[in-house]
Write a protein that holds these residues in place. Structure first.
Motif, PDB file in Angstrom:
ATOM      1  N   ARG A 105       0.820  -1.223   0.000  1.00 40.66           N
ATOM      2  CA  ARG A 105       0.000   0.000   0.000  1.00 40.66           C
ATOM      3  C   ARG A 105       0.848   1.264   0.000  1.00 40.66           C
ATOM      4  N   GLY A 106       2.162   1.121  -0.013  1.00 41.15           N
ATOM      5  CA  GLY A 106       3.052   2.273  -0.070  1.00 41.15           C
ATOM      6  C   GLY A 106       3.308   2.907   1.281  1.00 41.15           C
ATOM      7  N   ALA A 107       3.031   2.190   2.341  1.00 42.16           N
ATOM      8  CA  ALA A 107       3.234   2.704   3.697  1.00 42.16           C
ATOM      9  C   ALA A 107       4.460   2.024   4.315  1.00 42.16           C
ATOM     10  N   TRP A 108       4.797   2.441   5.529  1.00 45.89           N
ATOM     11  CA  TRP A 108       5.945   1.896   6.231  1.00 45.89           C
ATOM     12  C   TRP A 108       5.488   1.334   7.569  1.00 45.89           C
ATOM     13  N   ALA A 109       5.900   0.108   7.891  1.00 44.27           N
ATOM     14  CA  ALA A 109       5.522  -0.539   9.145  1.00 44.27           C
ATOM     15  C   ALA A 109       6.660  -0.415  10.160  1.00 44.27           C
ATOM     16  N   ASN A 110       6.371   0.185  11.286  1.00 39.99           N
ATOM     17  CA  ASN A 110       7.350   0.277  12.383  1.00 39.99           C
ATOM     18  C   ASN A 110       6.872  -0.670  13.482  1.00 39.99           C
ATOM     19  N   ILE A 111       7.246  -1.925  13.334  1.00 43.96           N
ATOM     20  CA  ILE A 111       6.820  -2.986  14.247  1.00 43.96           C
ATOM     21  C   ILE A 111       8.076  -3.635  14.819  1.00 43.96           C
ATOM     22  N   PRO A 120      17.284  -9.358   9.952  1.00 43.90           N
ATOM     23  CA  PRO A 120      17.030  -8.103  10.679  1.00 43.90           C
ATOM     24  C   PRO A 120      15.984  -7.243   9.970  1.00 43.90           C
ATOM     25  N   ILE A 121      15.232  -6.512  10.746  1.00 44.42           N
ATOM     26  CA  ILE A 121      14.160  -5.654  10.246  1.00 44.42           C
ATOM     27  C   ILE A 121      14.456  -4.222  10.673  1.00 44.42           C
ATOM     28  N   CYS A 122      14.151  -3.284   9.805  1.00 43.69           N
ATOM     29  CA  CYS A 122      14.321  -1.873  10.141  1.00 43.69           C
ATOM     30  C   CYS A 122      13.240  -1.463  11.144  1.00 43.69           C
ATOM     31  N   PHE A 123      13.675  -0.982  12.296  1.00 37.33           N
ATOM     32  CA  PHE A 123      12.751  -0.611  13.366  1.00 37.33           C
ATOM     33  C   PHE A 123      13.304   0.589  14.114  1.00 37.33           C
ATOM     34  N   SER A 124      12.448   1.586  14.388  1.00 38.91           N
ATOM     35  CA  SER A 124      12.860   2.780  15.111  1.00 38.91           C
ATOM     36  C   SER A 124      12.197   2.823  16.485  1.00 38.91           C
ATOM     37  N   PRO A 125      12.938   2.612  17.563  1.00 41.58           N
ATOM     38  CA  PRO A 125      12.346   2.698  18.904  1.00 41.58           C
ATOM     39  C   PRO A 125      11.872   4.112  19.222  1.00 41.58           C
ATOM     40  N   TYR A 126      12.512   5.108  18.631  1.00 43.13           N
ATOM     41  CA  TYR A 126      12.107   6.498  18.869  1.00 43.13           C
ATOM     42  C   TYR A 126      10.688   6.749  18.336  1.00 43.13           C
ATOM     43  N   LEU A 127      10.413   6.310  17.117  1.00 42.94           N
ATOM     44  CA  LEU A 127       9.070   6.490  16.544  1.00 42.94           C
ATOM     45  C   LEU A 127       8.038   5.599  17.241  1.00 42.94           C
ATOM     46  N   TYR A 128       8.494   4.454  17.727  1.00 40.20           N
ATOM     47  CA  TYR A 128       7.594   3.492  18.376  1.00 40.20           C
ATOM     48  C   TYR A 128       6.999   4.052  19.665  1.00 40.20           C
ATOM     49  N   ARG A 129       7.676   5.030  20.278  1.00 38.28           N
ATOM     50  CA  ARG A 129       7.175   5.594  21.541  1.00 38.28           C
ATOM     51  C   ARG A 129       5.817   6.257  21.375  1.00 38.28           C
TER      52      ARG A 129
END
Length: 178
Positions: A105-111, A120-129
């Motif tokens: 769908r052209g979106a980004w998943a921060n899971i 490994p998966i790209c994940f941002s703990p800062y955005l996850y907050r």
């Protein structure tokens, strides 16, 4: 609710679930599964699935039985996910097919990745907050006694009251913005 959510901020969406106990007088023994009441360790339960926007306001809500997995209604709930948006979810939603759906769908998943994930998966703990907004949403709607414990026998009645509580949150947000 559809009219209120038409102008929601779609830049960030958060998805999560919450379990609600069914009161003993709300149980209809013959048709529990038809009315979305499932057996759990603590008795009969119903699970609320929700998607909220950047402000923590509900966009979509749905119900399943209490023992259903968190990602059971992902296709339905993320139908409005727009291109360029970001999806925040907890580890229960870490599945390749969900990440593929979001990417398609052209979106980004921060899971956050599960501990048994090989690559490994790209994940941002800062955005996850920022995901605490959906937890706050569940806290706000569970201030209504009728939602915190399910007294309704019919799933349609419980979902209707859940939507009324969600509409109330939207109206409060519009009132404070005016």
């Amino acid at each position: 609710m559809n009219a209120l959510t038409a102008g929601y901020d779609a830049a960030v969406q958060m998805i999560d679930t919450s379990v609600v106990r069914v009161h003993q007088h709300g149980a209809c023994i013959a048709a529990n599964s038809e009315q979305l009441m499932g057996r759990s360790r603590g008795g009969l339960t119903t699970k609320i699935h929700a998607v909220v926007d950047t402000s923590g306001l509900p966009v979509r809500v749905a119900l399943t039985t209490g023992e259903a997995h968190d990602n059971r209604l992902v296709l339905t709930l993320l139908s409005g996910l727009k291109s360029g948006a970001m999806l925040l979810a907890d580890r229960g939603f870490d599945a390749d097919w969900i990440r593929g759906l979001v990417t398609q769908r052209g979106a980004w998943a921060n899971i956050p990745p599960k501990c048994n994930r090989k690559e490994p998966i790209c994940f941002s703990p800062y955005l996850y907050r920022a995901r605490n907004l959906i937890e706050r949403f569940f806290n706000k709607i569970k201030h209504c006694r009728r939602i915190a414990t399910r007294y309704d026998r019919l799933a349609a009645n419980y979902l209707a009251f859940l939507q009324l509580a969600s509409i109330r949150l939207w109206l409060r947000a519009y009132e404070s913005a005016s």
